[in-house]
Write a protein that holds these residues in place. Sequence first.
Motif, PDB file in Angstrom:
ATOM      1  N   GLY A  20       0.804  -1.215   0.000  1.00 58.41           N
ATOM      2  CA  GLY A  20       0.000   0.000   0.000  1.00 58.41           C
ATOM      3  C   GLY A  20       0.838   1.267   0.000  1.00 58.41           C
ATOM      4  O   GLY A  20       0.324   2.365   0.181  1.00 58.41           O
ATOM      5  N   LEU A  21       2.144   1.121  -0.195  1.00 59.11           N
ATOM      6  CA  LEU A  21       3.045   2.273  -0.189  1.00 59.11           C
ATOM      7  C   LEU A  21       3.268   2.819  -1.591  1.00 59.11           C
ATOM      8  O   LEU A  21       3.214   2.068  -2.565  1.00 59.11           O
ATOM      9  CB  LEU A  21       4.413   1.869   0.389  1.00 59.11           C
ATOM     10  CG  LEU A  21       4.443   1.432   1.845  1.00 59.11           C
ATOM     11  CD1 LEU A  21       5.798   0.828   2.177  1.00 59.11           C
ATOM     12  CD2 LEU A  21       4.142   2.611   2.756  1.00 59.11           C
ATOM     13  N   ARG A  22       3.543   4.102  -1.680  1.00 60.73           N
ATOM     14  CA  ARG A  22       4.009   4.711  -2.938  1.00 60.73           C
ATOM     15  C   ARG A  22       5.522   4.553  -2.953  1.00 60.73           C
ATOM     16  O   ARG A  22       6.201   5.008  -2.038  1.00 60.73           O
ATOM     17  CB  ARG A  22       3.654   6.181  -3.007  1.00 60.73           C
ATOM     18  CG  ARG A  22       2.199   6.431  -3.304  1.00 60.73           C
ATOM     19  CD  ARG A  22       1.948   7.915  -3.459  1.00 60.73           C
ATOM     20  NE  ARG A  22       2.933   8.529  -4.340  1.00 60.73           N
ATOM     21  CZ  ARG A  22       2.653   9.155  -5.470  1.00 60.73           C
ATOM     22  NH1 ARG A  22       1.415   9.295  -5.835  1.00 60.73           N
ATOM     23  NH2 ARG A  22       3.602   9.678  -6.203  1.00 60.73           N
ATOM     24  N   LEU A  23       6.032   3.896  -3.965  1.00 61.20           N
ATOM     25  CA  LEU A  23       7.457   3.585  -4.019  1.00 61.20           C
ATOM     26  C   LEU A  23       8.067   4.116  -5.311  1.00 61.20           C
ATOM     27  O   LEU A  23       7.385   4.179  -6.336  1.00 61.20           O
ATOM     28  CB  LEU A  23       7.653   2.065  -3.926  1.00 61.20           C
ATOM     29  CG  LEU A  23       7.106   1.423  -2.646  1.00 61.20           C
ATOM     30  CD1 LEU A  23       7.055  -0.088  -2.780  1.00 61.20           C
ATOM     31  CD2 LEU A  23       7.943   1.836  -1.454  1.00 61.20           C
ATOM     32  N   PRO A  24       9.340   4.466  -5.284  1.00 62.98           N
ATOM     33  CA  PRO A  24       9.987   5.001  -6.489  1.00 62.98           C
ATOM     34  C   PRO A  24      10.235   3.906  -7.526  1.00 62.98           C
ATOM     35  O   PRO A  24      10.378   2.728  -7.179  1.00 62.98           O
ATOM     36  CB  PRO A  24      11.324   5.550  -5.966  1.00 62.98           C
ATOM     37  CG  PRO A  24      11.612   4.725  -4.756  1.00 62.98           C
ATOM     38  CD  PRO A  24      10.259   4.425  -4.145  1.00 62.98           C
ATOM     39  N   THR A  25      10.294   4.298  -8.775  1.00 61.32           N
ATOM     40  CA  THR A  25      10.547   3.323  -9.835  1.00 61.32           C
ATOM     41  C   THR A  25      11.953   2.747  -9.740  1.00 61.32           C
ATOM     42  O   THR A  25      12.220   1.679 -10.290  1.00 61.32           O
ATOM     43  CB  THR A  25      10.361   3.957 -11.234  1.00 61.32           C
ATOM     44  OG1 THR A  25      11.196   5.107 -11.318  1.00 61.32           O
ATOM     45  CG2 THR A  25       8.924   4.333 -11.486  1.00 61.32           C
TER      46      THR A  25
END
Length: 177
Positions: free
Chosen positions: A79-84
């Motif tokens: 559920g986290l926003r993570l970097p590419t």
Amino acid sequence: VRRAARHAPVSPAGLADRLAALPGPDRERALLTLVREQVAAVLGHAGVDGVAADQAFKEIGFDSLTSVELRNRVATATGLRLPTTLAFDFPTPVALAAHLRGLLVPDTPEDTAAELDRLLASVTTGGPDFAKIKDRLRAALWRWEEGSGRPGETDDDLTAATDEELFRALDEELDPL
């Protein structure tokens, strides 16, 4: 062409709550298992057996496309926003799991104290490394006491002390009992 599995969205708070309920080592294992499962799925493996915890993603066949797929899977699972650049920034499953742990369940003073208690409980006085451990603990305590000072002790206190007070203080330091 592989397709990313569709899962119901996960709340970072819900996962964090489940992780927080686990003792530290179990928390680490749970996150490492989650990462290894996602890596295995991206690579098309049936299970996590082919995914070593400390093997670099590049060594097991990751490229920019599979790295983005891993990021998407881990983001969905946590559920986290993570970097590419996730797989490049944290290049092994164990490094990625540690990063996720920091995002989901940061250490608290209680965690640190509990971990210290667990480690101290594992030390036996008759063990082969006991003397070494005892010396390291003494050195750490000395550094902490010297670094923080003692309440009420300043250089002015020592310069104003009488010889008798200095000898008494020295005696207490050498034989605190």
